[in-house]
Design a protein around this motif. Structure first.
Motif: not given
Ligand code: NAP
Length: 247
Positions: A26-39
């Protein structure tokens, strides 16, 4: 601003990390979302991020492994461009109890995720951001770092105190490179982390000892993270912002 900031959020699939992704989108960032298991959880957050108008890439990987952290940042750079933000958030806690009763494998798991993982992500972010001419890192610490959490998880509290020391030291080391490093120290926040350590009712029970009379919501931590990453915090570095309802 001519370019949207590119920000890596570790542990973005649930809880505080997911709320941070939505707020930063919402603030205007593009994002790389890291996670461990829960696709499925990661993809669900990513869909909401994209519908807010941001680009979002999901990357599965364990932040305690060097190759996984390198891959996370490599994909970020290749797909979205130079990384200028990091929310170091992926963390775990151990079973509740006294240190005398904690198994060695649980000590190792907590230290590796909450300290080694944070160090590996900070190291790669420092390299990328120095090359890019600057950036900002927010380490998600905990009020436990100063409370010590006796009888609950002093090992977890110790890793979070180490995160605070990392934040202070790295802010001084990287200030000349135009990289700000801060921490947010949440109190008790309503996320899955409590059920994961076998005590889903912990936030509700803790309300009585919190001056504001309730546990916090993930969005209330996301707001602090977003501020520390924003231009409004351009002269703020090396600080730990406590967001704990007064606890
Ligand atoms: P959560 O709801 O349990 O979510 C944890 C997130 O981290 C998930 O996205 C999980 O991915 C990811 N993750 C866990 N271990 C990982 C690893 N080794 N590699 C990569 N990703 C990993 O936790 P939370 O409550 O939002 O906590 C987030 C941070 O806030 C943690 O650092 C925690 O210590 C801190 N904190 C929380 C509270 C609180 O009361 N909730 C209070 C103070 C500080 P998967 O979904 O794929 O498993």
């Amino acid at each position: 601003m001519s370019r949207r900031p590119v920000t890596v959020v570790t542990g973005g699939s649930r809880g505080i990390g997911a709320a941070a992704c939505l707020r930063l989108a919402a603030d205007g960032h593009d994002l790389v979302l890291g996670y461990a298991r829960d696709e499925a959880a990661a993809e669900s957050v990513a869909a909401r991020v994209r519908s807010a108008g941001a680009r979002c890439v999901t990357v599965r990987g364990d932040t305690t492994e060097e190759c996984a952290v390198e891959r996370l940042f490599d994909i970020a750079g290749a797909e979205l461009g130079t990384v200028t933000g990091l929310v170091n958030n992926a963390g775990v806690t151990g079973p509740l109890g006294r240190l005398a009763d904690v198994r060695t494998e649980d000590l190792r798991r907590v230290v590796e995720a909450n300290l080694l993982g944070y160090l590996l992500c900070c190291r790669r972010a420092a390299r990328d951001m120095a090359g890019a001419g600057g950036g900002a890192i927010v380490n998600v610490s905990s009020a436990a770092a100063t409370l010590g959490s006796p009888g609950e998880y002093v090992h977890y509290a110790a890793t979070k105190a180490a995160v605070d020391a990392l934040t202070v030291g790295l802010s001084k080391e990287l200030g000349p490179d135009g990289i700000r490093v801060n921490a947010v120290a949440p109190g008790i926040i309503e996320t899955d982390i409590h059920a994961a350590m076998g005590d889903p009712d912990r936030p509700a029970r803790a309300a009585a000892r919190i001056p504001l009379g309730r546990p916090g919501r993930p969005e209330e931590i996301a707001g602090a993270i977003a501020w520390l990453l924003s231009a409004d915090a351009s002269y703020t570095t090396g600080t730990a912002l406590r967001v704990s309802g007064g606890h």
